[in-house]
Structure formats: structure tokens, C-alpha cells
Design an enzyme around this catalytic site. Structure first.
Site, mmCIF file in Angstrom:
data_model
loop_
_atom_site.group_PDB
_atom_site.id
_atom_site.type_symbol
_atom_site.label_atom_id
_atom_site.label_comp_id
_atom_site.label_asym_id
_atom_site.label_seq_id
_atom_site.Cartn_x
_atom_site.Cartn_y
_atom_site.Cartn_z
ATOM 1 C CD GLU A 1 -8.656 -11.294 5.884
ATOM 2 O OE1 GLU A 1 -7.904 -12.158 5.414
ATOM 3 O OE2 GLU A 1 -9.333 -10.523 5.180
ATOM 4 C CE1 TYR B 1 -3.617 -10.770 3.702
ATOM 5 C CE2 TYR B 1 -4.633 -12.318 5.235
ATOM 6 C CZ TYR B 1 -4.727 -11.440 4.166
ATOM 7 O OH TYR B 1 -5.949 -11.207 3.572
ATOM 8 C CG ASP C 1 -5.231 -11.935 -0.529
ATOM 9 O OD1 ASP C 1 -4.806 -11.336 -1.548
ATOM 10 O OD2 ASP C 1 -6.451 -12.147 -0.342
#
Ligand code: SF4
Length: 372
Positions: A44, A126, A144
Site C-alpha cells: 500500500e 488511507y 483509493d
């Protein structure tokens, strides 16, 4: 907000589709297997500002070099920065290294909540949500760019980005199911990447077509709307290509904080709004020498500004270690040079012959005598 699709329908339809069409990605657990938080977290962080295809190519190499969070924590930062080359945004690599140290010190166990994850260096909302959902199956709202697009279309949210983000986030939260939230997040990402694509969404084969407002209203391809981007300012700098009589080139480390913090560089002067005149560039050089301008400039785009660098080259006698690190040209690739500096190296090597023909630039007399 327009009429919302029924959340349970969306989750059920999407998870059914995911069970049949999920992407196979190097960092993703196989069906039925538990996800490894370390792999999820690294992927990520890599995926921020970098395409999935580029990450897929580099992920295996990074994991081979740092197979566990402990191995990452124990590695010298230069090795981590070197492995990060090509991803840019090196602050992410430094934070990755710091956070690995925190997790390793806690026995290698990652925090398993969004709140706990956010306490790690460099972990924002996030990444915390993505790791909490995917690695620990927490019902976190993961948004996202792919999810943003799918949800803007599902709800036909017409407010342009970035102003639409709070509404998109709120809408996504209504869809996230209590069961399989990690799969739901990955299913949304997969749908956005393969079906609900930016330009020509493939609504005919979309599992959510019956619930999608944008498709029903014929506006799918136009959403999400985007506010025009303000023009990036242009800044100007100078890079100094200094070689010693043995052919080695001077590199030095940038300050730990700030742009390209902690990275190695061909020495540069400050970046500023107006171009550098040759005489003032030579005055600001790291050492007094016969500096000669190289033809052309090196252009590079950072997120918030475009940079144009003039290059000056000089040769001195001894490789004074007080100036920095001296590298053989053939070994420049061993150093953690960011993309901008790789461009500088290429430019300097290509222009090297011309520079020897160019006349040296004289620094203003007062400055020259000060530095002599
Ligand atoms: Fe996207 Fe079309 Fe599916 Fe709506 S129906 S989510 S616009 S692909």
C-alpha cells in the site's frame, strides 16, 4: 446526494463477482488464506503515487531483500533508499524504515486497528484503513482512486474532485459490509481497475450495473468530475558536476528533512523562482574552481513544482573527502540517487566533451577571493 443504491445489494453483488474475478497480485493472499500485514503495508505504501503494474514488478525484489519487518528494520537506511529507487517520494521509504523499527521493537506485531496503525510513522488515514481492513478484516472505509471513481459513479456524485471527497467517503462507508470488509475493499479496487475504468467504464459486464445511478443516467464516463488543476510553478536550480584528477565524481548527502531528504545528490544550490545567472551560480558552487557551463538543462517534475537545473562542470586535483563522497563514474549506480539526480548524471556524461571546450565562468572578484 442522489438516491443511494441499497448497500447490502452492492456488497453481495460485488463480493460474488470478486470470488470469481479477483486479481492475482504478488502482495495479495490467496483465497482462504490470511493476509500478511507486512506485505499489505509495504504494497500500500508502494501503491501511493505508483501504478499497480510498476509495483507488481518491484514488489518481489523488495520482499526478497527485506523478507520480514524485522529485516527491514535492521537494514541500513541507505539500503532501503536504494531499493526504493524508481518509486520516488523518498520520504515514504524513510517512514517505512522508521515504522518497521517501531513494529520490530514491539515483537514484530503490527497494530490491528486503524487508530493503532495511524500511530506508526508515515501511516495516514488511507493506509491505516487499508491495512486494518485487508490484513485484520476491520470494517474500515478504504477509499483509493479506484474506489473514489466507482463510488462517485454508483451515487452519481457530480461535485468535482477534490471537493467531492467527503461525500464519496461518506457514501463508501454506507456500502462497507460488516462481514468480509477486507475483501470488499479489494473488490472495489479490482472493479475500479478492471471494469469501472477511468475512460470507458464497461457497464455492460459490471456486477453493479443494476445499482448504478451514473449508468442509469448515462453519465458514467463523465464522472468523477475534476476541478482544473492549477498550473505548477517553475523553479530553478544549479547542479555542480565536480571531478577529481582520478576521474571520481563528487556526491553528497542532502539534509535529512525536506525535498529528497537524506538522498545522495550531485551537489546542487538552492531551488528558487528565478533562473540562475552563470556568475552567481559559480559564486554559490561548493568549491572554487574553473566552472564551465554544460549545454542544455535538466527538467524534472515534482508534485508541487517543475524544476529546471543548469549544470556546471569543473575538475580539481585531489578528491578532498571533506567535500563529500567521491564515486567512480562506473559505480554511481551503487548510490541511492533519486530520479532527478540520475537525469543530472546522464546529462553531465553526455555533455562532458562539450564542457571542456566551454570557457570557464569567472565568479565576481569579491566572492572569488573570499573563497580562495
Ligand atoms: Fe462503473 Fe458502469 Fe459499473 Fe456503474 S455500472 S459502477 S459506471 S462500470
Amino acid at each position: 446526494m442522489p438516491t443511494a443504491p441499497a448497500p447490502t445489494d452492492v456488497a453481495r453483488l460485488l463480493l460474488d463477482w470478486y470470488d470469481r474475478h479477483r486479481r492475482v497480485l504478488p502482495w495479495r493472499a490467496l483465497p482462504g488464506a490470511g493476509a500478511d500485514p507486512y506485505r499489505v503495508w509495504v504494497s500500500e505504501v508502494m501503491l501511493q503515487q505508483t501504478t499497480a503494474a510498476a509495483v507488481a514488478n518491484a514488489f518481489a525484489g523488495f520482499l526478497a531483500r527485506f523478507p520480514t519487518v524485522e529485516a527491514l528494520a535492521a537494514a541500513p537506511i541507505d539500503e532501503v533508499l536504494h531499493a526504493w529507487q524508481g518509486f520516488g517520494y523518498y520520504a515514504r521509504a524513510r517512514n517505512l524504515h522508521r515504522a518497521a523499527g517501531v513494529v520490530a521493537a514491539a515483537g514484530g506485531r503490527f497494530p490491528d486497528t486503524e487508530e493503532g496503525l495511524r500511530a506508526l510513522p508515515g501511516v495516514g488515514p488511507y493506509i491505516a484503513a487499508a491495512v486494518a481492513a485487508i490484513a485484520f478484516d476491520r470494517p474500515a472505509t478504504v477509499v483509493d482512486a479506484n474506489v473514489e471513481r466507482v463510488v462517485a459513479r454508483l451515487f452519481a456524485i457530480r461535485t468535482p474532485l477534490p471537493a467531492a471527497r467527503p461525500a464519496i467517503r461518506a457514501a463508501t462507508a454506507t456500502l462497507t459490509p460488516p462481514g468480509r470488509p477486507g475483501d470488499f475493499a479489494q473488490a472495489m479496487m479490482d472493479l475500479g481497475a478492471t471494469v469501472c475504468t477511468p475512460r470507458q467504464p464497461r457497464c455492460m459486464i459490471c456486477p453493479l450495473e443494476s445499482a448504478c445511478r451514473a449508468s442509469a443516467e448515462g453519465v458514467a464516463g463523465a464522472l468523477p468530475a475534476k476541478s482544473p488543476k492549477p498550473e505548477r510553478p517553475r523553479r530553478h536550480g544549479v547542479a555542480y558536476w565536480l571531478t577529481a584528477s582520478d576521474g571520481r565524481v563528487l556526491l553528497r548527502r542532502r539534509p535529512a528533512e525536506g525535498l529528497l531528504g537524506g538522498m545522495m545528490e550531485v551537489p546542487t544550490g538552492p531551488f528558487r523562482d528565478r533562473p540562475w545567472e552563470a556568475a552567481e551560480a559559480v559564486t554559490a558552487a561548493p568549491v572554487a574552481a574553473d566552472w564551465r557551463p554544460l549545454a542544455g538543462t535538466v527538467a524534472h517534475g515534482f508534485t508541487h513544482f517543475g524544476l529546471e537545473l543548469r549544470l556546471f562542470a569543473a575538475r580539481i586535483g585531489g578528491a578532498d573527502p571533506a567535500l563529500g563522497t567521491w564515486s567512480e563514474v562506473a559505480r554511481l549506480g551503487d548510490h541511492a540517487l533519486p530520479t532527478l539526480m540520475k537525469k543530472v548524471v546522464r546529462h553531465a556524461l553526455a555533455a562532458g566533451q562539450d564542457s571542456r571546450a566551454a570557457p570557464a565562468v569567472r565568479a565576481p572578484r569579491a566572492a572569488a577571493s573570499r573563497r580562495a
